[in-house]
Scaffold this motif. Structure first.
Motif, short mmCIF file in Angstrom:
data_model
loop_
_atom_site.label_atom_id
_atom_site.label_comp_id
_atom_site.label_asym_id
_atom_site.label_seq_id
_atom_site.Cartn_x
_atom_site.Cartn_y
_atom_site.Cartn_z
N UNK A 26 9.24 5.44 -44.36
CA UNK A 26 9.41 6.02 -43.03
C UNK A 26 8.07 6.57 -42.53
N UNK A 27 7.97 6.84 -41.24
CA UNK A 27 6.73 7.44 -40.74
C UNK A 27 6.48 8.80 -41.40
N UNK A 28 5.22 9.10 -41.59
CA UNK A 28 4.85 10.40 -42.18
C UNK A 28 4.81 11.41 -41.04
N UNK A 29 5.90 12.17 -40.92
CA UNK A 29 5.96 13.18 -39.88
C UNK A 29 6.95 14.26 -40.30
N UNK A 30 6.90 15.38 -39.59
CA UNK A 30 7.79 16.51 -39.86
C UNK A 30 8.36 17.00 -38.53
N UNK A 31 9.46 17.73 -38.60
CA UNK A 31 10.04 18.28 -37.37
C UNK A 31 9.13 19.35 -36.77
N UNK A 32 8.61 20.22 -37.64
CA UNK A 32 7.71 21.29 -37.22
C UNK A 32 7.01 21.85 -38.45
N UNK A 33 5.89 22.52 -38.26
CA UNK A 33 5.23 23.13 -39.41
C UNK A 33 6.16 24.13 -40.11
N UNK A 34 6.10 24.11 -41.42
CA UNK A 34 6.89 25.04 -42.22
C UNK A 34 6.17 25.22 -43.56
N UNK A 35 5.31 26.25 -43.66
CA UNK A 35 4.54 26.46 -44.90
C UNK A 35 5.41 26.61 -46.15
N UNK A 36 6.64 27.12 -45.98
CA UNK A 36 7.54 27.24 -47.13
C UNK A 36 7.89 25.86 -47.67
N UNK A 155 13.96 11.93 -45.65
CA UNK A 155 13.93 10.47 -45.66
C UNK A 155 12.76 9.93 -46.49
N UNK A 156 11.61 10.57 -46.36
CA UNK A 156 10.45 10.13 -47.15
C UNK A 156 10.70 10.35 -48.64
N UNK A 157 11.25 11.48 -48.99
CA UNK A 157 11.53 11.75 -50.41
C UNK A 157 12.57 10.78 -50.95
N UNK A 158 13.57 10.43 -50.14
CA UNK A 158 14.55 9.42 -50.56
C UNK A 158 13.87 8.08 -50.82
N UNK A 159 12.91 7.72 -49.98
CA UNK A 159 12.20 6.45 -50.16
C UNK A 159 11.34 6.48 -51.42
N UNK A 160 10.68 7.62 -51.67
CA UNK A 160 9.87 7.76 -52.89
C UNK A 160 10.77 7.65 -54.12
N UNK A 161 11.96 8.22 -54.06
CA UNK A 161 12.91 8.13 -55.18
C UNK A 161 13.20 6.67 -55.51
N UNK A 162 13.32 5.82 -54.52
CA UNK A 162 13.58 4.40 -54.77
C UNK A 162 12.46 3.78 -55.60
#
Length: 186
Positions: A26-36, A155-162
């Motif tokens: 998936x595209x490398x993006x986030x909804x908004x910055x979140x340092x946590x 979504x990105x982490x799910x793809x990495x898991x594959x």
């Protein structure tokens, strides 16, 4: 000069088989910055169970097992290259989330070569350690998917898991092919 570089490259690697899934990331993006969230991803980036640890361990296993088990050496080298791509993806996500992709885990401990399970001269034990590493990575990514409420990151982490599941499958096949059950337990 270019010919000499190509010759050296051929001597070092020959053809590298990079195991991959034919599914785009998936595209490398986030909804908004979140340092946590960025801090949570540091564990998979450069914590004990991390892409940095996997890359270092797999490359060491490649170097150490080339003579004893060349097929394993080739596979583990290709897997290390995929893990490098995961490291890059995580670094970009960490930056987008407002974090700093230094080589440390969420607890602030710097990445260390002590995280690597070397097992020098023991390719069957190395394969077993690689299986354990993939299982631990999958478990950690699943926990992060629950902890990070951002569908782009999930979504990105799910793809990495594959990818990690493919690596796990490859390592299990090598273990079954080359290592009798009694010799593969640390």
């Amino acid at each position: 000069m270019e010919h000499e570089k190509r010759e050296l490259s051929d001597q070092l690697h020959g053809t590298i088989n990079i195991p991959h899934i034919r599914e785009p990331y998936p595209p490398i993006k986030v909804m908004e910055p979140n340092p946590q969230y960025a801090n949570i991803l540091l564990d998979s980036y450069a914590g004990t169970v991390s892409e940095m640890t996997a890359i270092s361990m797999y490359l060491y296993h490649h170097y150490d097992s080339e003579d004893a088990l060349p097929e394993f050496a080739d596979v583990v080298e290709g897997v290390a290259i995929v893990e490098m791509f995961h490291l890059e993806i995580l670094a970009k996500l960490i930056i987008l989330l407002g974090g700093d992709p230094r080589y440390l885990g969420s607890n602030g401990a710097w990445w260390s070569g002590r995280y690597v399970n070397y097992l020098t001269g023991e390719p069957c034990l190395q394969i077993h350690a690689d299986i354990q590493a993939e299982n631990a990575a999958i478990k950690q990514y699943r926990q992060q998917i629950i902890a990070i409420d951002d569908p782009h990151v999930q979504n990105m982490l799910q793809r990495i898991i594959k990818d990690e599941q493919l690596h796990l499958s490859l390592f299990k096949k090598l273990l079954d092919k080359y290592c009798p059950r009694s010799s593969c337990h640390p």
